[in-house]
Design a protein around this motif. Sequence first.
Motif, PDB file in Angstrom:
ATOM      1  N   HIS A  25      17.449 -11.106 -28.223  1.00 17.53           N
ATOM      2  CA  HIS A  25      17.185 -11.152 -29.878  1.00 17.53           C
ATOM      3  C   HIS A  25      16.278  -9.293 -30.117  1.00 17.53           C
ATOM      4  CE1 HIS A  25      17.234 -15.196 -30.194  1.00 17.53           C
ATOM      5  NE2 HIS A  25      16.965 -15.165 -28.627  1.00 17.53           N
ATOM      6  N   SER A  26      16.351  -9.305 -31.890  1.00 17.09           N
ATOM      7  CA  SER A  26      15.218  -8.106 -31.950  1.00 17.09           C
ATOM      8  C   SER A  26      13.915  -8.776 -32.609  1.00 17.09           C
ATOM      9  CB  SER A  26      16.826  -7.476 -33.567  1.00 17.09           C
ATOM     10  OG  SER A  26      16.951  -8.597 -34.207  1.00 17.09           O
ATOM     11  N   GLY A  27      13.967 -10.196 -32.953  1.00 11.56           N
ATOM     12  CA  GLY A  27      12.723 -10.533 -32.925  1.00 11.56           C
ATOM     13  C   GLY A  27      11.725 -11.048 -32.047  1.00 11.56           C
ATOM     14  N   TYR A  28      10.778 -11.154 -32.265  1.00 11.99           N
ATOM     15  CA  TYR A  28      10.388 -12.158 -31.834  1.00 11.99           C
ATOM     16  C   TYR A  28      10.640 -13.837 -31.528  1.00 11.99           C
ATOM     17  CZ  TYR A  28       8.400 -13.977 -36.319  1.00 11.99           C
ATOM     18  OH  TYR A  28       7.598 -14.377 -37.208  1.00 11.99           O
ATOM     19  N   VAL A  29      10.170 -14.212 -29.700  1.00 10.91           N
ATOM     20  CA  VAL A  29      11.233 -15.182 -29.163  1.00 10.91           C
ATOM     21  C   VAL A  29       9.986 -16.227 -29.922  1.00 10.91           C
ATOM     22  CG1 VAL A  29      12.993 -16.609 -27.869  1.00 10.91           C
ATOM     23  CG2 VAL A  29      12.918 -13.782 -28.109  1.00 10.91           C
ATOM     24  N   ASP A  30      10.283 -17.251 -30.160  1.00 16.54           N
ATOM     25  CA  ASP A  30       9.363 -18.364 -30.395  1.00 16.54           C
ATOM     26  C   ASP A  30       9.760 -19.702 -29.701  1.00 16.54           C
ATOM     27  OD1 ASP A  30       8.226 -17.804 -32.959  1.00 16.54           O
ATOM     28  OD2 ASP A  30      10.375 -17.711 -34.484  1.00 16.54           O
ATOM     29  N   ILE A  35      11.307 -21.861 -14.450  1.00 19.37           N
ATOM     30  CA  ILE A  35      11.068 -21.404 -15.741  1.00 19.37           C
ATOM     31  C   ILE A  35      11.564 -20.610 -16.458  1.00 19.37           C
ATOM     32  CG2 ILE A  35       8.097 -20.848 -16.349  1.00 19.37           C
ATOM     33  CD1 ILE A  35       7.305 -21.240 -13.957  1.00 19.37           C
ATOM     34  N   ALA A  36      11.456 -20.729 -18.252  1.00 19.08           N
ATOM     35  CA  ALA A  36      12.186 -20.216 -18.645  1.00 19.08           C
ATOM     36  C   ALA A  36      11.009 -20.009 -20.171  1.00 19.08           C
ATOM     37  CB  ALA A  36      13.471 -20.680 -20.003  1.00 19.08           C
ATOM     38  N   THR A  37      10.830 -18.391 -20.224  1.00 19.67           N
ATOM     39  CA  THR A  37       9.284 -18.079 -20.833  1.00 19.67           C
ATOM     40  C   THR A  37      10.357 -17.178 -22.454  1.00 19.67           C
ATOM     41  OG1 THR A  37       9.388 -16.202 -20.345  1.00 19.67           O
ATOM     42  CG2 THR A  37       7.855 -17.990 -19.241  1.00 19.67           C
ATOM     43  N   ALA A  38       9.542 -17.447 -23.607  1.00 20.72           N
ATOM     44  CA  ALA A  38       9.349 -17.082 -24.744  1.00 20.72           C
ATOM     45  C   ALA A  38       8.395 -16.057 -25.581  1.00 20.72           C
ATOM     46  CB  ALA A  38       9.781 -17.829 -25.819  1.00 20.72           C
ATOM     47  N   PHE A  39       8.770 -15.121 -25.715  1.00 19.57           N
ATOM     48  CA  PHE A  39       7.492 -14.104 -25.552  1.00 19.57           C
ATOM     49  C   PHE A  39       7.569 -13.105 -27.583  1.00 19.57           C
ATOM     50  CE2 PHE A  39       6.202 -15.312 -21.868  1.00 19.57           C
ATOM     51  CZ  PHE A  39       4.787 -14.487 -21.600  1.00 19.57           C
ATOM     52  N   GLY A  93      15.707 -19.349 -29.372  1.00 16.83           N
ATOM     53  CA  GLY A  93      15.254 -19.177 -30.940  1.00 16.83           C
ATOM     54  C   GLY A  93      14.334 -18.224 -31.116  1.00 16.83           C
ATOM     55  N   SER A  94      14.745 -17.716 -32.440  1.00 12.81           N
ATOM     56  CA  SER A  94      13.893 -15.634 -32.712  1.00 12.81           C
ATOM     57  C   SER A  94      13.593 -15.638 -34.439  1.00 12.81           C
ATOM     58  CB  SER A  94      14.096 -15.260 -32.524  1.00 12.81           C
ATOM     59  OG  SER A  94      13.862 -13.670 -32.361  1.00 12.81           O
ATOM     60  N   GLY A  95      12.439 -15.344 -34.435  1.00 18.85           N
ATOM     61  CA  GLY A  95      12.358 -14.554 -35.572  1.00 18.85           C
ATOM     62  C   GLY A  95      13.122 -13.547 -36.240  1.00 18.85           C
ATOM     63  N   ASP A  96      14.403 -13.558 -35.167  1.00 15.98           N
ATOM     64  CA  ASP A  96      15.214 -12.497 -35.840  1.00 15.98           C
ATOM     65  C   ASP A  96      16.296 -13.543 -36.484  1.00 15.98           C
ATOM     66  OD1 ASP A  96      16.485 -13.810 -34.259  1.00 15.98           O
ATOM     67  OD2 ASP A  96      16.991 -11.386 -32.811  1.00 15.98           O
ATOM     68  N   GLU A  97      16.022 -15.223 -37.203  1.00 15.66           N
ATOM     69  CA  GLU A  97      17.231 -15.766 -37.822  1.00 15.66           C
ATOM     70  C   GLU A  97      18.131 -16.279 -36.861  1.00 15.66           C
ATOM     71  OE1 GLU A  97      17.806 -14.315 -41.819  1.00 15.66           O
ATOM     72  OE2 GLU A  97      15.298 -14.293 -42.254  1.00 15.66           O
ATOM     73  N   THR A  98      17.930 -16.165 -35.268  1.00  9.77           N
ATOM     74  CA  THR A  98      19.485 -16.348 -34.193  1.00  9.77           C
ATOM     75  C   THR A  98      18.889 -17.513 -33.127  1.00  9.77           C
ATOM     76  OG1 THR A  98      19.322 -13.905 -32.829  1.00  9.77           O
ATOM     77  CG2 THR A  98      20.336 -13.915 -35.035  1.00  9.77           C
ATOM     78  N   ILE A  99      20.101 -17.405 -32.738  1.00  2.56           N
ATOM     79  CA  ILE A  99      19.754 -19.131 -31.917  1.00  2.56           C
ATOM     80  C   ILE A  99      20.919 -17.955 -30.332  1.00  2.56           C
ATOM     81  CG2 ILE A  99      19.778 -21.067 -30.626  1.00  2.56           C
ATOM     82  CD1 ILE A  99      19.689 -21.691 -33.331  1.00  2.56           C
ATOM     83  N   THR A 110      17.987 -18.777 -42.348  1.00  2.00           N
ATOM     84  CA  THR A 110      17.794 -17.553 -43.698  1.00  2.00           C
ATOM     85  C   THR A 110      16.216 -17.744 -42.989  1.00  2.00           C
ATOM     86  OG1 THR A 110      17.521 -19.571 -45.172  1.00  2.00           O
ATOM     87  CG2 THR A 110      19.563 -18.363 -45.349  1.00  2.00           C
ATOM     88  N   ASN A 111      16.114 -18.287 -41.954  1.00  6.48           N
ATOM     89  CA  ASN A 111      14.338 -18.105 -42.028  1.00  6.48           C
ATOM     90  C   ASN A 111      13.918 -18.297 -40.741  1.00  6.48           C
ATOM     91  OD1 ASN A 111      11.669 -17.538 -42.177  1.00  6.48           O
ATOM     92  ND2 ASN A 111      11.821 -18.742 -44.133  1.00  6.48           N
ATOM     93  N   TRP A 112      12.902 -18.251 -39.764  1.00  2.36           N
ATOM     94  CA  TRP A 112      12.269 -18.103 -38.303  1.00  2.36           C
ATOM     95  C   TRP A 112      13.223 -19.114 -37.528  1.00  2.36           C
ATOM     96  CZ3 TRP A 112       6.481 -18.187 -38.939  1.00  2.36           C
ATOM     97  CH2 TRP A 112       6.079 -16.794 -40.189  1.00  2.36           C
ATOM     98  N   VAL A 113      13.793 -18.738 -36.809  1.00  2.91           N
ATOM     99  CA  VAL A 113      13.897 -20.415 -35.491  1.00  2.91           C
ATOM    100  C   VAL A 113      13.239 -20.485 -34.657  1.00  2.91           C
ATOM    101  CG1 VAL A 113      15.948 -21.247 -34.198  1.00  2.91           C
ATOM    102  CG2 VAL A 113      16.713 -19.744 -35.883  1.00  2.91           C
ATOM    103  N   LEU A 114      12.535 -21.734 -35.260  1.00  2.00           N
ATOM    104  CA  LEU A 114      11.921 -22.242 -34.038  1.00  2.00           C
ATOM    105  C   LEU A 114      11.660 -23.299 -33.100  1.00  2.00           C
ATOM    106  CD1 LEU A 114       9.093 -23.134 -36.692  1.00  2.00           C
ATOM    107  CD2 LEU A 114       8.742 -20.854 -35.473  1.00  2.00           C
TER     108      LEU A 114
END
Length: 118
Positions: free
Chosen positions: A70-75, A43-47, A89-95, A114-118
């Motif tokens: 990641h430096s931002g919340y993970v979506d 199971i993988a989780t993002a918080f 994918g994260s709110g820090d705009e990275t994968i 240039t925005n959140w990665v959902l």
Amino acid sequence: MCIRDRYQRRVHGVVQKERIHDFKDIHSGCVNCVVFSHDGKYIATAFDDSTVKLINVEQKKVVKDFDDIHSGYVDSVAFSGDCKYLASGSGDETINLIDVTSLTRVHHFKGYHTNWVL
């Protein structure tokens, strides 16, 4: 099947219709995404606490805590079809791409969004 609420993290058996295990205290903050690997091993989780965790289903324990990718919340988190890789994918705009076998990050995609990665 996964049930999400603000205070309880649970995994329920679909056939048995009973709680298999509680995953309390593995994250702080809200659960954004929970996925099973296609082979059923993980199971993988993002918080919101900027972490990705990989949990061994059979052992019911965290195999690896990716708390520095990641430096931002993970979506979102998703396994590749062959279960060799996990993407987050994260709110820090990275994968980030994680090798599930070696439990290491193999690539950090930055500058593509240039925005959140959902």
